[in-house]
Design an enzyme around this catalytic site. Sequence first.
Site, PDB file in Angstrom:
ATOM      1  N   ASN A   1      -2.938 -13.047   3.651  1.00 21.06           N
ATOM      2  CA  ASN A   1      -4.246 -12.419   3.802  1.00 21.06           C
ATOM      3  C   ASN A   1      -4.395 -11.999   5.258  1.00 21.06           C
ATOM      4  O   ASN A   1      -4.418 -12.847   6.157  1.00 21.06           O
ATOM      5  CB  ASN A   1      -5.349 -13.415   3.402  1.00 21.06           C
ATOM      6  CG  ASN A   1      -6.736 -12.811   3.497  1.00 21.06           C
ATOM      7  OD1 ASN A   1      -6.925 -11.706   4.002  1.00 21.06           O
ATOM      8  ND2 ASN A   1      -7.736 -13.546   3.012  1.00 21.06           N
TER       9      ASN A   1
ATOM     10  N   ASP B   1       1.570  -8.980   1.698  1.00 26.59           N
ATOM     11  CA  ASP B   1       0.306  -8.385   1.267  1.00 26.59           C
ATOM     12  C   ASP B   1      -0.577  -9.502   0.739  1.00 26.59           C
ATOM     13  O   ASP B   1      -0.116 -10.630   0.540  1.00 26.59           O
ATOM     14  CB  ASP B   1       0.533  -7.304   0.194  1.00 26.59           C
ATOM     15  CG  ASP B   1      -0.504  -6.180   0.300  1.00 26.59           C
ATOM     16  OD1 ASP B   1      -1.712  -6.493   0.265  1.00 26.59           O
ATOM     17  OD2 ASP B   1      -0.116  -5.008   0.423  1.00 26.59           O
TER      18      ASP B   1
ATOM     19  N   GLY C   1       0.809  -1.214   0.000  1.00 26.07           N
ATOM     20  CA  GLY C   1       0.000   0.000   0.000  1.00 26.07           C
ATOM     21  C   GLY C   1       0.841   1.261   0.000  1.00 26.07           C
ATOM     22  O   GLY C   1       2.083   1.211  -0.013  1.00 26.07           O
ATOM     23  N   GLN C   2       0.161   2.405   0.034  1.00 26.82           N
ATOM     24  CA  GLN C   2       0.834   3.704  -0.066  1.00 26.82           C
ATOM     25  C   GLN C   2       1.865   3.897   1.042  1.00 26.82           C
ATOM     26  O   GLN C   2       2.999   4.297   0.797  1.00 26.82           O
ATOM     27  CB  GLN C   2      -0.209   4.830  -0.009  1.00 26.82           C
ATOM     28  CG  GLN C   2       0.385   6.217  -0.231  1.00 26.82           C
ATOM     29  CD  GLN C   2      -0.617   7.337  -0.011  1.00 26.82           C
ATOM     30  OE1 GLN C   2      -1.595   7.172   0.711  1.00 26.82           O
ATOM     31  NE2 GLN C   2      -0.383   8.472  -0.637  1.00 26.82           N
TER      32      GLN C   2
ATOM     33  N   TYR D   1     -14.814   4.108   7.742  1.00 28.61           N
ATOM     34  CA  TYR D   1     -13.382   4.095   8.066  1.00 28.61           C
ATOM     35  C   TYR D   1     -13.147   4.666   9.460  1.00 28.61           C
ATOM     36  O   TYR D   1     -12.449   4.068  10.287  1.00 28.61           O
ATOM     37  CB  TYR D   1     -12.639   4.913   7.012  1.00 28.61           C
ATOM     38  CG  TYR D   1     -11.141   4.976   7.172  1.00 28.61           C
ATOM     39  CD1 TYR D   1     -10.363   3.827   7.155  1.00 28.61           C
ATOM     40  CD2 TYR D   1     -10.496   6.208   7.306  1.00 28.61           C
ATOM     41  CE1 TYR D   1      -8.987   3.896   7.279  1.00 28.61           C
ATOM     42  CE2 TYR D   1      -9.114   6.284   7.423  1.00 28.61           C
ATOM     43  CZ  TYR D   1      -8.366   5.119   7.416  1.00 28.61           C
ATOM     44  OH  TYR D   1      -6.997   5.188   7.531  1.00 28.61           O
TER      45      TYR D   1
ATOM     46  N   ARG E   1      -1.758  -9.830  -2.121  1.00 25.26           N
ATOM     47  CA  ARG E   1      -1.294 -10.230  -3.459  1.00 25.26           C
ATOM     48  C   ARG E   1       0.035  -9.530  -3.737  1.00 25.26           C
ATOM     49  O   ARG E   1       0.377  -8.542  -3.082  1.00 25.26           O
ATOM     50  CB  ARG E   1      -2.316  -9.873  -4.529  1.00 25.26           C
ATOM     51  CG  ARG E   1      -2.590  -8.399  -4.680  1.00 25.26           C
ATOM     52  CD  ARG E   1      -3.666  -8.141  -5.722  1.00 25.26           C
ATOM     53  NE  ARG E   1      -4.948  -8.718  -5.336  1.00 25.26           N
ATOM     54  CZ  ARG E   1      -5.831  -8.085  -4.533  1.00 25.26           C
ATOM     55  NH1 ARG E   1      -5.552  -6.897  -4.039  1.00 25.26           N
ATOM     56  NH2 ARG E   1      -6.980  -8.645  -4.235  1.00 25.26           N
TER      57      ARG E   1
ATOM     58  N   LYS F   1     -11.677   2.849  12.840  1.00 26.76           N
ATOM     59  CA  LYS F   1     -10.453   3.330  13.483  1.00 26.76           C
ATOM     60  C   LYS F   1     -10.703   3.716  14.949  1.00 26.76           C
ATOM     61  O   LYS F   1      -9.866   3.442  15.815  1.00 26.76           O
ATOM     62  CB  LYS F   1      -9.867   4.512  12.705  1.00 26.76           C
ATOM     63  CG  LYS F   1      -9.219   4.127  11.384  1.00 26.76           C
ATOM     64  CD  LYS F   1      -8.052   3.173  11.581  1.00 26.76           C
ATOM     65  CE  LYS F   1      -7.326   2.846  10.294  1.00 26.76           C
ATOM     66  NZ  LYS F   1      -6.259   1.833  10.485  1.00 26.76           N
TER      67      LYS F   1
END
Length: 315
Positions: A52, A34, A11-12, A142, A36, A146
């Site tokens: 996963n 990750d 990810g970022q 989200y 994938r 969180k």
Amino acid sequence: MGTILIIGACGQIGTELTKKLRSIYGTDKVIASDVRKGDAEFVASGPFEVVNALDFNQVEETIEKYNVTDVYLMAALLSATAEKNPAFAWDLNMNSLFHVLNLAKAGKIQKIFWPSSIAVFGPTTPKQNTPQYTVMEPSTVYGISKQSGERWCEYYHNVYGVDVRSIRYPGLISWSTPPGGGTTDYAVDIYHKALENGEYTCFLSEETRLPMMYMDDAIRATVEIMQAPAEDIKIRSSYNLSAMDFTPKEITQAIQKHMPDFTISYEPDFRQKIADSWPQSIDDSSARQHWNWKHEFDLDAMTTDMLEHLSAKAE
């Protein structure tokens, strides 16, 4: 120092974090994982496992295989994406956290980093200099996940002694990875579009002020909170973290110092409502006092660095 596992490494944030941790501790000490395989060059750059985050057995087996002591759980569905798939967002964001908390409780790992977000705040939260402790009534999937995660981190620390550490990321801006589906991602995309075609259509209104941070600072904060002595980490829910705040109009003006012909137009969409529910600026004095947090990049310094790196990347 044992071995580090990064879950959600493609990810970022995960991509940058993996590179930074490998530069500090050595490539073989940092296992990227990750759901994938991502960029081929990144996957080939060091140990990589397909894991996963929702599969407890896969996570546990990877931890045992590499004798992992520290886990950075970066897997999550971000704000705008989560609104489109609430049930999966809740499942991924919460159950992946439970897996690593329970593994720490069982003594399988020693330390956890789990990122929270300014999304824990909502429309009823004070907008300016949002305090560490304040009203938290998030209005997004989200944010709800969180906020719940913060409470569970605190609970597992207080009841089971789990060493879990967290920071509430503001909007994050990086030149090396594309936008990841967040409401603050306009501040990434705007630099790309400025260089590609000299204009940008923004999905937020021009005066929408949000807390932001350059990725270099965010990665450094993540490493520093994990390196800090346990007794210095006095907040086990999540720390407010801040560097700068600006509007689309102000970031446009910063870009125009380098590219005078750059233009912007505004077509607010569903993300405007999300942005309007968040703080405009953050009080992060607890992080600065407890573990000596200091940011390095302001808007102008970030803009210069972003344009230089993206221009070089395009060549």
